[in-house]
Design an enzyme around this catalytic site. Structure first.
Site, PDB file in Angstrom:
ATOM      1  N   SER A  71     -20.906  -0.333 -21.292  1.00  0.00           N
ATOM      2  CA  SER A  71     -20.733  -0.431 -19.897  1.00  0.00           C
ATOM      3  C   SER A  71     -19.215   0.412 -19.538  1.00  0.00           C
ATOM      4  O   SER A  71     -19.123   1.435 -19.719  1.00  0.00           O
ATOM      5  CB  SER A  71     -20.616  -1.721 -19.486  1.00  0.00           C
ATOM      6  OG  SER A  71     -20.737  -1.990 -17.970  1.00  0.00           O
ATOM      7  N   ASP A 102     -32.237  -3.539 -18.303  1.00  0.00           N
ATOM      8  CA  ASP A 102     -30.852  -3.245 -17.930  1.00  0.00           C
ATOM      9  C   ASP A 102     -30.841  -2.951 -16.471  1.00  0.00           C
ATOM     10  O   ASP A 102     -31.082  -1.827 -16.077  1.00  0.00           O
ATOM     11  CB  ASP A 102     -30.127  -2.346 -18.776  1.00  0.00           C
ATOM     12  CG  ASP A 102     -28.609  -2.034 -18.434  1.00  0.00           C
ATOM     13  OD1 ASP A 102     -28.300  -2.576 -17.223  1.00  0.00           O
ATOM     14  OD2 ASP A 102     -27.976  -1.514 -19.238  1.00  0.00           O
ATOM     15  N   HIS A 112     -28.404  -5.655 -20.059  1.00  0.00           N
ATOM     16  CA  HIS A 112     -27.268  -4.954 -19.935  1.00  0.00           C
ATOM     17  C   HIS A 112     -26.175  -5.627 -21.160  1.00  0.00           C
ATOM     18  O   HIS A 112     -25.308  -6.750 -20.776  1.00  0.00           O
ATOM     19  CB  HIS A 112     -26.546  -5.027 -18.730  1.00  0.00           C
ATOM     20  CG  HIS A 112     -25.197  -4.160 -18.828  1.00  0.00           C
ATOM     21  ND1 HIS A 112     -25.322  -2.854 -18.574  1.00  0.00           N
ATOM     22  CD2 HIS A 112     -23.889  -4.556 -18.446  1.00  0.00           C
ATOM     23  CE1 HIS A 112     -24.018  -2.372 -18.460  1.00  0.00           C
ATOM     24  NE2 HIS A 112     -23.400  -3.383 -18.537  1.00  0.00           N
TER      25      HIS A 112
END
Length: 492
Positions: free
Chosen positions: A50, A137, A169
């Site tokens: 991320s 995600d 995610h």
């Protein structure tokens, strides 16, 4: 309900929502307080999730002379956010807002490399890149991850892209504490396979099986201030402590790889403890494959309440360039471990220059002078801890340009000997540019364009000079920008 779910997911990735943290049983060794030592590093890689994935891409692109490849869980292409939070949220996580195309970002990369702000783009050709995005995600949408794959492929990298997993995610590991489809703290999921092995196999060529026994290396906890520009990690949203897992073989002098691993938002040590270090399944491969794992740590600050890495410019407009403060800090750590160099650290042979003085300032420049050092063939000049001269300075004076008005900068100088080794740095001096500090102007995006502060293209507004995306071009959308040099506007 659909919009509400998007906002919760989107805001989470940049640190605007709250979350509940669960505990985890640690198998990683208890940390030993120490400092980073230099090892025999044969190759260096970077990985992340991320915000850490965006940061990993930035590190790889900016320092492609050092990094041999990257492994990225759920992130978008280089400088997708364009120093704008709205673009980060709605263009580079979700797709409600226009974002730069991969081709545009590839050209931006080439332009910055030509200006010396990044390493040569040609280095990326042939580099191995492993990408992962789960079908559950929705925090960083699939088209954004697809752009990252396109970006790397267009620049000649050898890309493997896993986009068929059902993961949410998260970093995905065989020992992850969360279910596969989860998007929740500590953002380490178990989907039944071993993506970490797949990543390392692609990056390294082949790997020995992960250790199934107790880890035998040591986890070093070190002070990040040693490597941070200005010496204050909190000033650039980094934690006081960082960590490095060092296998016994590397401690004993074996040639080793280095993996720099960057956590995501909500994953920093101050919030989830050692959850990522314990469950990422990297240390288990490190023990059997002569690989050191460096775990730098971000933390919270104003504009970054959940400890994300800077991929949209909350701290510095240079966040995606070699001069970015977080980039500089992480590179200093990697180099301290031996990345990008030989196993022998050059010993400074020249003393610090004496008499460093600020001889004059303007709105955009600061001039310095110092006493020449016998034996020096040139000098390096440092602004706020980062070297600013691209060419050797052969006289005992230097004028730094491109500065902001009404701003204080710290300078130091080091003499360089005939072998190219920089000596001890001088004591720092402060220089304050003349004029008033840049004033933030808040107005509608339409008003910004009519006043000459911005321009519009395709229904969106872009700041003049920086081309930062300010959002929709109308009288309802507002933004706040400032002029840092004639005709160059950036978001405040």
């Amino acid at each position: 309900m659909k919009i509400r779910k998007f906002l919760v997911a989107a805001l989470a990735a940049v640190g605007i929502a709250a979350t509940t943290v669960g505990g985890a049983t640690a198998a990683v060794p208890a940390p030993t307080t120490g400092s980073l030592q230099r090892y025999d590093i044969s190759s260096t890689y970077v990985s992340g999730l991320s915000s850490g994935g965006f940061m990993a891409n930035q590190m790889h692109v900016a320092h492609s002379d050092v990094f041999d490849g990257a492994g990225i869980f759920s992130a978008g292409p280089y400088d997708c956010a364009q120093n704008n939070l709205n673009t980060a949220l709605y263009g580079c996580m979700d797709t409600f807002m226009a974002r730069k195309t991969p081709a545009q970002l590839e050209q931006l990369t080439r332009d910055r490399a030509a200006a010396g702000k990044l390493d040569p783009v040609a280095n990326l050709s042939g580099d191995k890149v492993w990408l992962f995005h789960g079908t559950n995600d929705s925090t960083v949408k699939a088209p954004v991850n697809d752009d990252l794959a396109t970006y790397y492929r267009d620049l000649g990298s050898n890309v493997v892209y896993n986009n068929t997993s059902a993961s949410g995610h998260a970093w995905v590991s065989p020992i992850g504490p969360n279910s596969c489809t989860s998007t929740s703290s500590p953002y380490v999921n178990n989907c039944g396979g071993d993506p970490v092995k797949d990543m390392l196999t692609h990056l390294l060529g082949s790997v020995n099986p992960a250790s199934s026994s107790a880890l035998t290396g040591k986890l070093v906890q070190f002070d990040q201030s040693t490597y941070t520009p200005g010496g204050s990690p909190s000033a650039i949203s980094m934690g006081n402590e960082g960590f490095a897992y060092v296998p016994q073989s590397c401690q004993s002098g074996a040639s080793c790889k280095l993996m720099v691993t960057l956590h995501g938002c909500y994953q920093y040590f101050g919030l989830v403890g050692n959850a990522l270090m314990d469950k990422a399944y990297l240390n288990e491969y490190a023990d059997t494959n002569n690989m050191i794992v460096l775990y730098p740590q971000a933390t919270t600050m104003t504009g970054n309440p959940r400890g994300c890495w800077d991929w949209w410019g909350y701290k510095s407009a240079d966040y995606a360039q070699k001069s970015g403060p977080q980039m500089t800090a992480v590179m200093n750590m990697a180099k301290a471990l031996g990345a990008g160099g030989t196993t022998t650290t050059p010993t400074p042979t020249l003393p610090a220059p004496a008499g460093l003085t600020v001889t004059g300032t303007t709105d955009t420049t600061a001039s310095l002078s110092w006493t020449p050092v016998p034996g020096a063939v040139s000098y390096d000049v440092y602004r706020n801890g980062t070297k600013v001269n691209s060419a050797p300075v052969t006289s005992a004076g230097y004028t730094d340009s491109g500065l902001a008005a009404g701003t204080t900068y710290g300078y130091a100088v080091a003499a360089v000997d005939t072998a190219g080794t920089a000596g001890t740095r001088s004591a720092a001096v402060d220089a304050t540019t003349t004029g008033a500090a840049a004033v933030c102007v808040t107005a509608s995006n339409y008003a910004h364009t009519t006043a000459g502060r911005a321009h519009q293209s395709g229904g969106y507004t872009y700041a003049n000079g920086s081309d930062q995306n300010l959002g929709l071009w109308n009288v309802f959308a507002t933004s706040t920008i400032k002029q840092t040099s004639p005709g160059y506007w950036v978001t405040c």
